[in-house]
Design a protein around this motif. Structure first.
Motif, short mmCIF file in Angstrom:
data_model
loop_
_atom_site.label_atom_id
_atom_site.label_comp_id
_atom_site.label_asym_id
_atom_site.label_seq_id
_atom_site.Cartn_x
_atom_site.Cartn_y
_atom_site.Cartn_z
N GLN A 90 -1.92 35.23 1.09
CA GLN A 90 -0.75 34.40 1.41
C GLN A 90 -0.79 33.86 2.84
O GLN A 90 0.14 33.16 3.25
CB GLN A 90 0.53 35.21 1.20
CG GLN A 90 0.80 35.55 -0.26
CD GLN A 90 2.09 36.33 -0.45
OE1 GLN A 90 2.59 36.97 0.48
NE2 GLN A 90 2.63 36.29 -1.66
N GLU A 92 -2.88 31.62 4.28
CA GLU A 92 -3.15 30.19 4.39
C GLU A 92 -3.18 29.58 3.00
O GLU A 92 -3.59 30.22 2.03
CB GLU A 92 -4.48 29.95 5.11
CG GLU A 92 -4.49 30.48 6.55
CD GLU A 92 -5.80 30.19 7.26
OE1 GLU A 92 -6.20 29.01 7.29
OE2 GLU A 92 -6.41 31.14 7.77
N SER A 93 -2.77 28.32 2.91
CA SER A 93 -2.54 27.71 1.61
C SER A 93 -3.81 27.53 0.79
O SER A 93 -3.76 27.55 -0.45
CB SER A 93 -1.86 26.35 1.78
OG SER A 93 -2.67 25.48 2.56
N ASP A 94 -4.96 27.34 1.44
CA ASP A 94 -6.19 27.10 0.67
C ASP A 94 -6.94 28.39 0.35
O ASP A 94 -7.97 28.36 -0.32
CB ASP A 94 -7.11 26.13 1.41
CG ASP A 94 -7.52 26.63 2.78
OD1 ASP A 94 -6.93 27.62 3.26
OD2 ASP A 94 -8.43 26.02 3.38
N ASN A 151 -5.17 33.96 -7.13
CA ASN A 151 -4.02 33.23 -7.63
C ASN A 151 -4.23 32.98 -9.12
O ASN A 151 -5.23 32.38 -9.54
CB ASN A 151 -3.89 31.90 -6.87
CG ASN A 151 -2.71 31.08 -7.31
OD1 ASN A 151 -2.65 30.59 -8.43
ND2 ASN A 151 -1.75 30.91 -6.40
N TYR A 183 -11.23 25.31 -2.45
CA TYR A 183 -10.51 26.51 -2.05
C TYR A 183 -11.37 27.37 -1.13
O TYR A 183 -12.53 27.05 -0.86
CB TYR A 183 -10.11 27.32 -3.29
CG TYR A 183 -9.25 26.57 -4.27
CD1 TYR A 183 -7.94 26.23 -3.96
CD2 TYR A 183 -9.74 26.19 -5.52
CE1 TYR A 183 -7.13 25.54 -4.86
CE2 TYR A 183 -8.95 25.51 -6.43
CZ TYR A 183 -7.65 25.18 -6.09
OH TYR A 183 -6.87 24.49 -6.98
#
Length: 418
Positions: A90, A92-94, A151, A183
């Motif tokens: 969680q 960093e978004s990538d 994810n 990603y």
């Protein structure tokens, strides 16, 4: 028992945790044991062993959380194992996938801290961690599928584990694919799992494991390289597969070459009986034996010739036509046959992946860490690998990617930017 018991000690909030056990066709009563002793575990029973890839895919489809953590049953975990995985994923978004550091069962040896990959698709664990900072998360090409978090939506949308693999290297393929799709994959050194020494794999014969290693490495190469690089690397990967079959066979190649044919030799040792008979009609030869040495000599020569006739058509022919080799030496050849038969399906999967490509090979290749690590570490094999890599300019390909990274490209750091 140790695996599920260790999950009961996690410091992660219990109301946010669903534990699902995929019983992959077990027949030893373990499913019934779990149902009796761990009633809070959701048990998903499969009618037969469908392999690591498909079994886990089915589990992910049945799961309900935003993230899915994979844990093999021959593992136990530290209480902070899951909390640390969630914290890092969680951050960093990538970042969509995070792997654990895996130690031996007693904690004294390193089992996994971010694997490496050679250029023809063989994954392995180097002896040391790639990061000098023991507790700082760092980028890796792939996380070990035996202890990792991802994810769930990304896992499903990216295709999950490739079920053509059955087992072995499906986590390598997934990690490479995630990077290719834009990603990032990290290793969280403070998320610790303990491994019971490859207990699952040892149940299968060595030639079966070797077949999966060989075949799945080729699948991974075919699907994930860019076209211009695949045209260099695939021919070498195929040639090295054939070379491994020769190395594992322990055969003397000279016995297969006409130019090095050994000189003819007598099938039988020198006889202590009568002198060699003159060539001619069989009846005349036996009459000569009878006249000179008597009936007993004729009988012995008849038996001798009969045995020689049988020998030349049985034992000697087998020795000439059959080479006794270890079964594992045939695994690379069986893998090539599997790849040939599955190529239309694998190629269609490749085209789908390449259409969605976001990152170039040049950005991903530095994550291989040891692209020229030989498998096996045989001197003759290594010499051939080096010659082929140079001939097809594969060494130049990886050298250029490394130079670009060192000159200011993507860095393997916790907060690095792609």
């Amino acid at each position: 028992y140790d695996c599920l018991s260790s999950l009961s000690t996690l410091d992660y909030p219990g109301d946010k945790l669903e534990i699902l056990l995929v019983d992959n066709g077990s027949s030893d009563g373990s499913g019934e044991y779990v149902a009796r002793h761990f009633p809070d575990v959701r048990l998903l029973r499969l009618p037969q062993n469908m392999g690591f890839a498909r079994g886990n895919n089915i589990g992910v489809q049945a799961a309900q959380g935003e993230y899915v953590a994979f844990l093999n049953t021959d593992m136990r975990v530290d209480p902070g194992w899951l909390t640390e995985l969630v914290r890092v994923v969680q951050s960093e978004s990538d970042v969509v996938c995070v792997g654990s550091k895996i130690l031996s069962w007693d904690g004294n040896a390193l089992d996994f801290a971010g694997g490496a990959l050679n250029f023809y698709g063989m994954g392995f664990q180097p002896e040391e961690s790639p990061s000098g900072e023991a507790d700082t998360p760092y980028e890796v090409l792939f996380a070990c599928g035996g202890a990792m978090l991802i994810n769930r939506q990304v896992f499903l949308e990216s295709g999950g584990f490739d079920e053509n693999y059955f087992a072995y290297f499906e986590d390598v393929d997934l990690g490479w694919r995630l990077w290719l799709l834009g990603y990032r994959v990290l290793l969280a050194p403070r998320s610790i799992a303990f491994h019971h020494g490859h207990a699952t794999g040892k149940r299968f014969a060595s030639e079966k494991r070797a077949l999966l290693y060989e075949r799945n490495a080729l699948y991974t190469v075919i699907k994930n390289y860019e076209s211009r690089n695949l045209s260099r690397i695939l021919p070498v990967a195929l040639l090295l597969t054939a070379k491994r079959a020769v190395v594992f066979s322990h055969c003397d190649k000279r016995t297969f070459r006409m130019e090095s044919e050994p000189p003819p030799h007598s099938i039988w040792p020198a006889s202590r009986g009568p002198a060699p008979l003159a060539m001619g009609h069989l009846r005349r030869e036996f009459r000569q034996l009878l006249d000179e040495f008597g009936p007993w000599a004729v009988f012995k020569e008849a038996v001798r010739r009969g045995l020689r006739w049988i020998y030349t058509r049985t034992v000697l022919q087998v020795r000439r036509d059959v080479a006794l080799v270890p079964r594992v030496a045939l695994s690379p050849l069986m893998a090539l046959d599997d790849v040939a038969e599955a190529l239309p399906q694998i190629w269609a999967r490749r085209e789908e992946i390449q259409r969605r490509r976001v990152r170039s090979d040049a950005e991903i290749l530095p994550l291989f860490r040891a692209p020229f690590h030989p498998h096996p570490p045989d001197p003759a094999y290594l010499e051939l690998q080096q010659r082929l890599a140079h001939l097809f300019q594969i060494d130049a390909l990886f050298e250029e990617a490394t130079r670009n990274e060192n000159a200011g490209g993507r860095r393997l750091t916790w907060n690095g930017q792609s």
